[in-house]
Design an enzyme around this catalytic site. Structure first.
Site, mmCIF file in Angstrom:
data_model
loop_
_atom_site.group_PDB
_atom_site.id
_atom_site.type_symbol
_atom_site.label_atom_id
_atom_site.label_comp_id
_atom_site.label_asym_id
_atom_site.label_seq_id
_atom_site.Cartn_x
_atom_site.Cartn_y
_atom_site.Cartn_z
ATOM 1 N N GLU A 18 0.834 -1.198 0.000
ATOM 2 C CA GLU A 18 0.000 0.000 0.000
ATOM 3 C C GLU A 18 0.871 1.252 0.000
ATOM 4 O OE1 GLU A 18 -3.539 0.371 2.743
ATOM 5 O OE2 GLU A 18 -2.243 1.888 3.662
ATOM 6 N N THR A 49 -4.020 4.779 -0.838
ATOM 7 C CA THR A 49 -4.977 5.289 0.136
ATOM 8 C C THR A 49 -5.656 6.565 -0.355
ATOM 9 O OG1 THR A 49 -3.243 6.531 1.298
ATOM 10 C CG2 THR A 49 -3.700 4.298 2.068
ATOM 11 N N ARG A 124 -14.570 2.819 5.509
ATOM 12 C CA ARG A 124 -15.261 3.979 6.059
ATOM 13 C C ARG A 124 -14.365 5.191 6.157
ATOM 14 N NH1 ARG A 124 -16.669 4.695 12.278
ATOM 15 N NH2 ARG A 124 -14.474 5.312 12.145
ATOM 16 N N GLY A 125 -13.144 4.994 6.642
ATOM 17 C CA GLY A 125 -12.238 6.110 6.905
ATOM 18 C C GLY A 125 -12.165 6.402 8.393
ATOM 19 N N ASP A 126 -11.220 7.230 8.749
ATOM 20 C CA ASP A 126 -10.930 7.492 10.156
ATOM 21 C C ASP A 126 -11.980 8.384 10.806
ATOM 22 O OD1 ASP A 126 -8.601 6.015 9.926
ATOM 23 O OD2 ASP A 126 -7.394 7.773 9.408
ATOM 24 N N LYS A 199 -20.940 -7.144 4.652
ATOM 25 C CA LYS A 199 -20.237 -6.484 3.549
ATOM 26 C C LYS A 199 -19.939 -7.469 2.415
ATOM 27 C CE LYS A 199 -17.068 -4.491 6.273
ATOM 28 N NZ LYS A 199 -15.913 -3.637 6.685
ATOM 29 N N LYS A 305 7.614 4.156 3.094
ATOM 30 C CA LYS A 305 8.994 3.667 3.208
ATOM 31 C C LYS A 305 9.111 2.347 2.452
ATOM 32 C CE LYS A 305 9.526 5.767 7.779
ATOM 33 N NZ LYS A 305 10.303 6.913 7.303
#
Length: 317
Positions: A18, A49, A124-126, A199, A305
């Site tokens: 990712e 992301t 959903r996200g933070d 889901k 990284k």
């Protein structure tokens, strides 16, 4: 190719990772440099992301600090298209609830479809960093399952407005997130798996997990999912520790446990270089055990990284 087909057709454990879009004002070359370091290990696909706006305080014309909404990491769709075009590797941009309404989500999905990108990860996200609560934008989705349903509708040719008699269906493969230690906001593991199954029933084709540092947590999670009737592939996600401060940062931010054996070894490290070396060694052992168990892929969270991920991939794949 769809990720579910990549996973189902694999004859050995695959490598994926990712990426975060670069901060506003930075250029894409830093992303290309990261990918170039990981290309020798034949990544099967690359996740990218997506980020909602954040509230930051900036001085106004009178020098007074006032709250301003900014998106620090825009460009997910453009970055996904650039990577897929440059490297001919399938990309999996994230689609999130937070900060977007359903029409903006549909527009983003249409853009991806136009660009020939047919894989997405619906999350959903933070929650809000200040309140600790998640609140959707007006007209937006509160839960990831609502995103899954919207994408599934598009795959059937059902758009938010009926503008033509036979609209073109999209062809997205949908991934969703799973939590071996349960979602921080779930009351218990059983409830978490119950909604994860919903889901999948709504159209998700595979699951990728949150990071974990004890493989028993993953194996137990998979076992519970299978007993609940969840049959789709469950890809383990790993994040190697790279600095000593991860001992406190990762449990606080991601609500994950760090095994005591790893804690004791990290506490002996005098420098971040030593911590990073230990983190790589731990992740290599995790990866080897997961690979020997026959997982279809191992997914790595790079956090921008590449060097440590490259060393792990070199030792495992």
């Amino acid at each position: 190719m769809k990720v579910i087909d990549i996973l189902n057709n694999s004859k050995s454990t695959l490598f994926s990772f990712e990426l975060l879009p670069p901060l506003k004002g930075h250029n894409i070359e830093t992303i290309f440099a990261t990918i170039d370091k990981l290309l020798p290990y034949n990544p099967a696909y690359i996740n990218i992301t997506y980020h909602r706006e954040e509230v930051v305080y900036m001085p106004n014309e009178n020098g007074i600090q006032v709250p301003v909404k900014v998106r620090r990491r825009p460009g997910t769709i453009g970055l996904a298209a650039a990577i897929q075009q440059r490297y001919a590797i399938d990309v999996v941009p994230h689609i999130i609830c937070g900060g977007f309404d359903a029409h903006e989500t549909e527009d983003a999905l249409i853009d991806l479809d136009f660009l020939g990108i047919h894989n997405i990860l619906a999350v959903r996200g933070d929650a809000d960093k200040i309140t600790g609560r998640f609140e959707p934008r007006a007209g937006g989705h509160r839960y990831a399952i609502d995103l899954v349903k919207q994408v599934t509708d598009l795959n059937r040719g059902v758009y938010l407005e009926k503008l033509m008699e036979k609209p073109k269906p999209t062809n997205f493969c949908i991934g969703v997130a799973g939590y071996p230690e349960k979602h921080p906001e779930s009351p218990n593991c059983e409830s978490d798996i119950h909604y994860l199954k919903k889901k999948v029933e709504a159209g998700a084709s595979y699951i990728v997990t949150q990071m974990f540092f004890d493989n028993k947590l993953y194996f137990n999670f998979v076992d519970k999912c299978r007993k609940a009737g969840i049959a789709v592939p469950i890809v383990p996600g790993l994040k190697p520790i790279s600095i000593k401060e991860h001992l406190s940062i990762l449990p606080r931010v991601f609500d994950v446990q760090i095994p005591q054996a790893l804690v004791l070894e990290l506490e002996k490290c005098k420098t971040n270089n030593q911590a990073a070396q230990l983190g790589m060694e731990w992740a290599i052992e995790q990866s080897r055990e997961l690979k020997s168990s026959g997982v279809k892929a191992i997914h790595f969270y790079t956090m921008g990284k590449a060097d440590n991920i490259a060393q792990i991939a070199k030792a495992v794949f």
